[in-house]
Design an enzyme around this catalytic site. Structure first.
Site, short mmCIF file in Angstrom:
data_model
loop_
_atom_site.label_atom_id
_atom_site.label_comp_id
_atom_site.label_asym_id
_atom_site.label_seq_id
_atom_site.Cartn_x
_atom_site.Cartn_y
_atom_site.Cartn_z
N LYS A 115 -6.93 -4.83 0.47
CA LYS A 115 -8.03 -4.22 -0.59
C LYS A 115 -8.56 -5.77 -1.29
O LYS A 115 -9.79 -5.59 -1.31
CB LYS A 115 -7.60 -2.93 -1.49
CG LYS A 115 -9.33 -3.44 -2.79
CD LYS A 115 -8.19 -1.95 -3.35
CE LYS A 115 -9.37 -1.92 -4.56
NZ LYS A 115 -9.61 -1.37 -5.21
N GLU A 141 2.12 -11.05 0.35
CA GLU A 141 2.72 -10.33 1.24
C GLU A 141 1.94 -9.98 2.70
O GLU A 141 2.04 -10.87 4.24
CB GLU A 141 3.34 -9.39 1.40
CG GLU A 141 4.56 -9.25 0.15
CD GLU A 141 4.23 -9.18 -0.80
OE1 GLU A 141 3.01 -9.49 -1.08
OE2 GLU A 141 4.90 -8.05 -1.82
N GLY A 179 -6.15 1.31 -4.14
CA GLY A 179 -5.02 0.65 -2.45
C GLY A 179 -4.44 2.90 -2.36
O GLY A 179 -3.92 2.63 -1.00
N ARG A 180 -3.53 2.85 -2.90
CA ARG A 180 -3.00 3.82 -2.77
C ARG A 180 -3.56 5.87 -2.39
O ARG A 180 -2.98 6.12 -1.93
CB ARG A 180 -2.12 4.94 -3.64
CG ARG A 180 -2.27 4.74 -5.28
CD ARG A 180 -1.43 4.88 -6.15
NE ARG A 180 -1.48 4.50 -7.38
CZ ARG A 180 -2.57 4.12 -8.33
NH1 ARG A 180 -2.30 2.52 -7.54
NH2 ARG A 180 -2.63 3.87 -9.73
N GLU A 225 3.47 5.01 -8.52
CA GLU A 225 2.21 3.97 -9.10
C GLU A 225 1.03 4.86 -9.70
O GLU A 225 0.89 4.24 -10.78
CB GLU A 225 1.86 3.47 -7.82
CG GLU A 225 0.56 1.55 -8.29
CD GLU A 225 1.00 1.48 -6.74
OE1 GLU A 225 1.73 0.17 -6.65
OE2 GLU A 225 -0.35 1.36 -6.49
N HIS A 251 23.14 16.06 5.39
CA HIS A 251 23.78 16.04 6.16
C HIS A 251 24.14 14.49 5.97
O HIS A 251 24.79 13.61 6.83
CB HIS A 251 23.74 15.90 7.57
CG HIS A 251 23.84 16.52 8.55
ND1 HIS A 251 25.05 17.83 8.96
CD2 HIS A 251 22.90 17.34 8.85
CE1 HIS A 251 24.45 18.28 9.48
NE2 HIS A 251 22.85 18.51 9.71
N LYS A 271 4.71 -10.09 -9.05
CA LYS A 271 4.36 -10.98 -8.83
C LYS A 271 3.91 -12.31 -9.37
O LYS A 271 4.31 -13.70 -8.28
CB LYS A 271 2.43 -10.39 -8.35
CG LYS A 271 2.93 -8.85 -7.94
CD LYS A 271 1.56 -8.39 -7.49
CE LYS A 271 1.22 -7.61 -6.69
NZ LYS A 271 0.06 -6.77 -6.54
O1 LIG Z 1 -4.49 -3.81 -0.38
P1 LIG Z 1 -4.17 -4.79 -1.23
O2 LIG Z 1 -4.84 -5.40 -2.15
O3 LIG Z 1 -3.54 -5.91 -0.12
O4 LIG Z 1 -3.25 -4.50 -2.15
C1 LIG Z 1 -1.54 -3.64 -1.65
C2 LIG Z 1 -0.90 -3.05 -2.90
O5 LIG Z 1 -0.47 -3.65 -4.00
C3 LIG Z 1 -0.71 -2.71 -5.07
O6 LIG Z 1 -1.56 -3.48 -5.15
C4 LIG Z 1 0.50 -3.54 -5.79
O7 LIG Z 1 1.42 -4.45 -6.03
C5 LIG Z 1 -0.51 -2.06 -4.67
O8 LIG Z 1 -1.64 -0.89 -5.68
C6 LIG Z 1 -1.76 -1.99 -3.14
O9 LIG Z 1 -2.05 -0.38 -2.50
#
Ligand SMILES: O=P(O)(O)OC[C@H]1O[C@](O)(CO)[C@@H](O)[C@@H]1O
Length: 525
Positions: free
Chosen positions: A188, A194, A246-247, A332, A363, A491
């Site tokens: 987003k 990452e 995002g979620r 979240e 199990h 972060k």
């Molecule tokens: O889609 P992006 O901006 O890379 O964010 C990834 C995820 O990181 C977050 O902001 C949490 O760090 C989530 O809410 C989101 O889904």
């Protein structure tokens, strides 16, 4: 706020759930049968009075008003000044949805059509592998949905790379042909460390293999400038607005990998299912409303009875990633410490959500669920039929196990029953001792959501059901379910720690533990 519900929870604390079934109508009265699914919450201690107290929270919390505000595009995410409109992404044949006086639907539908066009092109091309690079909501939704719709998967192989641990992308790329692999950078913000690190590594991998990255990358993002800067041409960028959290984003461009896997028709069926749940949520009376009742059961167990966790246990192997998806969705969203006005909460916020598919969990950790000292309310999910007609006996065993677990949790096993079990092997004190180890306290609550078959439409309904459940719980808790400030500090510290790990900056100003760990890593790097 929860005094009445707590009082009810205390009143019923000594009641045996089993005994509640003396009322022959209990099962159907404490169930919601709607949209081709049955949500059975009769194996809980909730009785008519407890339920009435829970239903009052829907009124006092103004759930209906808040719901209508959400659907109408009001900026209910107050700390970020944003509307919350993931529902617009599945409003396939609905009316206009206004944000700041503008109908957002033409743009939503145009983007969907563009996604479908690219999907068809990709599926008809020689691309064999698609790698979705994203994390959190830009990963968990697509992974969960792609796996859940495996029987409908007839497109290229889809892989999901999320972790900044190089192991993730290295292991994934090992099996891919650089000439026939396409990459989706799903972010987003287009700034998540990452995702950007993995995207750059993917670019470098192509270069190393002597393959041009032209036409290889697709971006899914609200940050079009960021995507352009990465070198992705505009016609391969699929944007969405800040009113998609995002979620909550799997329904739009972030779901592209799923669409590529199962095709546009199945993806539309997934959206249709969610849209049906939206309509149900907006129109059904609270008692008949799946998300409302699922939320109230959650409130009863967490805020009423004080059970801090809940286990989500899908007896549907393809829902393997649903617990992880729900962890983000629920924790979240509702893991907050202050109310809408910024005051400290005087009650617990959302629960700790975890789980694994059945029968695997049986199990592993069910021992604690049955005999541990803490009560873990369980949420079972199971389909009436599977996708493998030749393996019907597997499905019958699966269903039998699911029903057996909720029955066992409720009934337990008394000391007399345990004695009878081992009376032929032991006697005297040893019989007593051995029997005590075999006692199950029982009276442990669970709910079961049963549906016909896990097809795309049903999956859409299930995911939207949980989204709205989170909404209802959030409204009742009077918290903002749509921000996530709690992820910021880690972060920031990680960014500052980078040079200390690599050795580019001296280790100073850190606590003793962090200093020791940094020294350990630096001595071995
Ligand atoms: O889609 P992006 O901006 O890379 O964010 C990834 C995820 O990181 C977050 O902001 C949490 O760090 C989530 O809410 C989101 O889904």
């Amino acid at each position: 706020m929860f005094d009445k519900v707590k009082a009810q929870a205390q009143r019923v604390a000594g009641h045996r759930i089993e005994d509640l079934f003396a009322d022959a109508g209990r099962a159907s009265e404490f169930s919601v049968d709607a949209l081709g699914m049955l949500f059975d919450y009769s194996k809980t201690q909730i009785d008519a009075d407890a339920r009435a107290a829970l239903l009052e929270l829907v009124e006092t919390g103004s759930v209906a008003e808040r719901r209508d505000a959400m659907f109408s595009g009001a900026k209910i995410n107050e700390t970020e000044g944003r509307a919350v409109l993931h529902t617009a992404l599945r409003n396939l044949d609905g009316g206009p949805v206004m944000v700041d006086g503008q109908d957002v639907m033409p743009e939503v539908l145009t983007t969907l059509a563009r996604m479908e066009k690219l999907t068809e092109e990709l599926r008809a091309s020689d691309v064999t592998d698609v790698v979705n690079i994203g994390i959190g909501g830009s990963d968990l939704g697509p992974v969960m949905a792609a796996l859940a719709m495996a029987p409908y998967h007839d497109g290229p192989r889809c892989h999901f790379v999320s972790n900044v641990d190089g192991a993730d992308i290295a292991d994934t790329l090992k099996g891919c042909d650089p000439k026939r692999t396409a990459f989706i950078v799903a972010s987003k913000t287009f700034s998540t460390i990452e995702t950007m690190t993995n995207a750059r590594t993917a670019k470098a991998w192509l270069a190393e293999k002597g393959v041009s990255d032209e036409g290889k990358f697709i971006a899914l993002s609200s940050n079009k400038a960021g995507a352009a800067q990465f070198g992705i041409p505009e016609d391969r960028v699929f944007g969405f607005e800040d009113w998609v959290g995002g979620r909550y984003s799997v329904w739009g461009p972030i779901g592209l990998s799923v669409m590529i896997a199962v095709g546009p028709d199945n993806f539309r069926a997934f959206l249709r299912g969610a849209q049906a749940m939206d309509q149900h949520f907006r129109s059904a009376a609270p008692l008949e409303n799946l998300p409302v009742m699922l939320a109230l059961v959650g409130i009863f167990h967490n805020q009423g009875q004080g059970h801090a966790t809940r286990a989500v246990l899908p007896y549907d192997n393809r829902l393997m990633r649903l617990p992880a998806y729900l962890q983000q969705l629920e924790m979240e969203s509702n893991g907050k410490g202050v109310s809408m006005d910024g005051a400290d909460l005087s009650y617990d916020s959302g629960p700790i959500v975890w789980g694994e598919p059945g029968t695997n969990g049986q199990h592993a950790f069910y021992q604690l669920i049955h005999q541990g000292t803490r009560v873990v309310p369980c949420e079972f999910l199971v389909a009436a039929t599977g996708h493998e007609p030749d393996l019907r006996h597997h499905h019958e065993l699966l269903v039998a196990n699911c029903l057996a677990q909720s029955e066992a949790l409720m009934r337990g096993r008394s000391l007399d029953e345990a004695r009878a079990k081992v009376a032929d092997k032991f006697e005297g004190d040893e019989l007593e001792r051995q029997a005590r180890h075999r006692v199950f306290p029982g009276n442990r609550p669970s709910t079961t959501l049963i549906y016909d078959k896990l097809d795309p439409e049903t999956l859409g309904k299930i995911v939207a059901l949980y989204e709205h459940r989170v909404f209802v719980e959030g409204v009742i808790l009077n918290i903002n379910s749509y921000d996530q400030w709690g992820v910021e500090l880690g972060k920031e510290l990680a960014t500052a720690l980078g040079p200390l790990v690599s050795g580019d900056a001296p280790i100073a100003g850190k606590d003793g533990s962090t200093t020791q760990l940094l020294n350990y890593v630096r001595a071995r790097a």
